[in-house]
Design an enzyme around this catalytic site. Structure first.
Site, short mmCIF file in Angstrom:
data_model
loop_
_atom_site.label_atom_id
_atom_site.label_comp_id
_atom_site.label_asym_id
_atom_site.label_seq_id
_atom_site.Cartn_x
_atom_site.Cartn_y
_atom_site.Cartn_z
N HIS A 374 -3.42 -42.74 36.66
CA HIS A 374 -4.47 -42.86 37.67
C HIS A 374 -5.59 -41.83 37.46
O HIS A 374 -6.68 -41.95 38.04
CB HIS A 374 -3.87 -42.70 39.07
CG HIS A 374 -4.54 -43.54 40.10
ND1 HIS A 374 -5.90 -43.76 40.12
CD2 HIS A 374 -4.05 -44.24 41.16
CE1 HIS A 374 -6.21 -44.52 41.14
NE2 HIS A 374 -5.10 -44.85 41.80
N ASP A 378 -8.72 -46.43 37.79
CA ASP A 378 -8.29 -46.83 39.13
C ASP A 378 -7.52 -48.14 39.05
O ASP A 378 -7.52 -48.83 38.02
CB ASP A 378 -9.51 -46.99 40.05
CG ASP A 378 -10.22 -45.66 40.28
OD1 ASP A 378 -9.53 -44.63 40.31
OD2 ASP A 378 -11.46 -45.67 40.43
#
Length: 416
Positions: A374, A378
């Site tokens: 992450h 995204d």
């Protein structure tokens, strides 16, 4: 000339290796390319071949030693003739015989100076199965007395009772020694979880078009020497999706995100003692059938321990196919320094609802699990990538089936 045999670096992130088994002895004559030693890393298990013909002059580390890469582990005297090797070996064996003889002589001398024991002490020793030299005597000139032997027997019984208790408790558990590869893999996977901001997203994919295509082309591919599994189709779809979604083909660095402008596809292969990830280089330049052939080849080489150091280096994205064992889906850990890994579940038939018509049909379905970092991307980027993979697989050869033609446009070698 003396040649050093070193612990090779079997991967860009590998810092050490373990000596599993020496295949030669000091004094042996070896031919060029003859296997010398088996070594293990978290990447692969392999044999190190001799760089030259000669005599094994020195073996510097024993089996089980864990050593840093580039460490000298043995030396070969290059150019020595085979006959000399026999002489060296004989000299070594003679040295060992002398050492054994000297040890035996010392033991015999010790027996000659053995203390004399009384008939009662000998009787007690025989009755209780006691080795008298183990007992320190308290009598005159160190003679062993009845008191000495009875105290020894009493203490031994206490120790035996304690040992039996420990053994009974230990029988309830089994300690399995760690294989070097399992130990290093554990360290790397723990480090991956500590390093990456790990998130997993799962898509369900209808593999029915791919299943039909496999059925139509299975025999033709066998004649080409290709066993057409589901994995090459997924690998091809992944490569096409990576071309559009480069974030998944990159690595995190403190200075920024390092995007790779090439695609080296890692394919996890299960072995008896762990997992190895050989790499298909420049996968973006290959069609599905080339990928199928290379996936087949690297699996065979991995299981026969024929992988070379370069075969496990430079991966930019990895696929792990746990579905081969029947698992539906999982949450695979990223292979650092990559930023994503795709897990493939088992392809199973089950009833699904088709489109807006609410019609129910039996389809071949699979879950694809994408674990991603992450920090690098995204969830929207990861899902867009998986959506692309899903779309390629679910529309595979649709027009071909309408025309009932088994071959893709341009023949088997084309990309469509």
């Amino acid at each position: 000339m003396t040649i050093d045999i070193i612990m090779p670096q079997m991967g860009e992130s590998v810092a050490e290796g373990t000596i599993l088994k020496w295949l030669v002895h000091e004094g042996d004559y070896v031919e060029k390319e003859q296997p010398l030693v088996e070594i293990s890393t978290d990447k692969i298990d392999t044999e190190i071949p001799s760089p030259s013909a000669g005599i094994i002059k020195k073996i510097l580390y024993k089996e089980g030693a864990v050593l840093a890469v580039q460490t000298v582990i043995a030396q070969i005297e290059e150019g020595e003739i085979k006959a000399q090797a026999g002489t060296v070996r004989k000299e070594q064996e003679e040295k060992e015989r002398v050492e054994i003889s000297e040890t035996a002589a010392i033991a015999g001398e010790r027996d000659m100076h053995e203390k004399r024991y009384s008939p009662l002490v000998k009787k007690l020793a025989k009755e209780y199965n006691v080795s008298l030299p183990e007992i320190k005597g308290s009598g005159e000139f160190g003679r062993v007395t009845k008191k000495d032997i009875m105290e020894y027997i009493s203490s031994r019984q206490e120790i035996t009772a304690s040992k039996e208790k420990i053994v009974k408790e230990a029988e309830r558990e089994t300690l399995i020694p760690l294989h070097p590869k399992r130990k290093i893999t554990a360290e790397r996977m723990a480090l991956s979880r500590q390093t990456a901001a790990l998130v997993t997203t799962v898509f369900e994919v209808d593999m029915t078009p791919v299943t039909k295509y496999r059925e139509l082309n299975r025999e033709a591919m066998k004649r080409e020497g290709i066993h057409l599994t589901y994995l090459p189709f997924i690998a091809f779809a992944v490569v096409q999706a990576l071309k559009e979604h480069a974030a998944l083909n990159s690595s995190w660095t403190d200075n920024g995100i390092l995007q790779k402008n090439y695609i080296n596809l890692g394919i996890a292969v299960a072995l008896e003692d762990g997992l190895v990830v050989p790499v298909i280089k420049d996968a973006d330049k290959k069609d599905m059938f080339q990928l199928a052939r290379e996936i087949q080849e690297i699996a065979v080489n991995a299981r026969s321990k024929k992988l070379k150091p370069d075969d496990v280096q430079g991966g930019t994205f990895t696929i792990t196919n746990y579905g081969v064992n029947g698992s539906l889906f999982g949450t695979p850990l990223i292979l650092q320094p990559q930023s994503a890994i795709l897990g493939v579940g088992a392809v199973v038939k089950r009833p699904v609802i088709l489109g807006d018509a609410d019609a129910i049909a039996v389809r071949s379905m699979v879950y694809l699990s994408l674990s991603f970092d992450h920090r690098v991307m995204d969830g929207a980027h990861a899902d867009a990538f998986l959506h692309k993979v899903k779309n390629i697989l679910e529309t595979w050869g649709v027009s071909l089936y309408e025309q009932k033609k088994p071959n893709p446009p341009g023949g088997y070698g084309g990309i469509w």
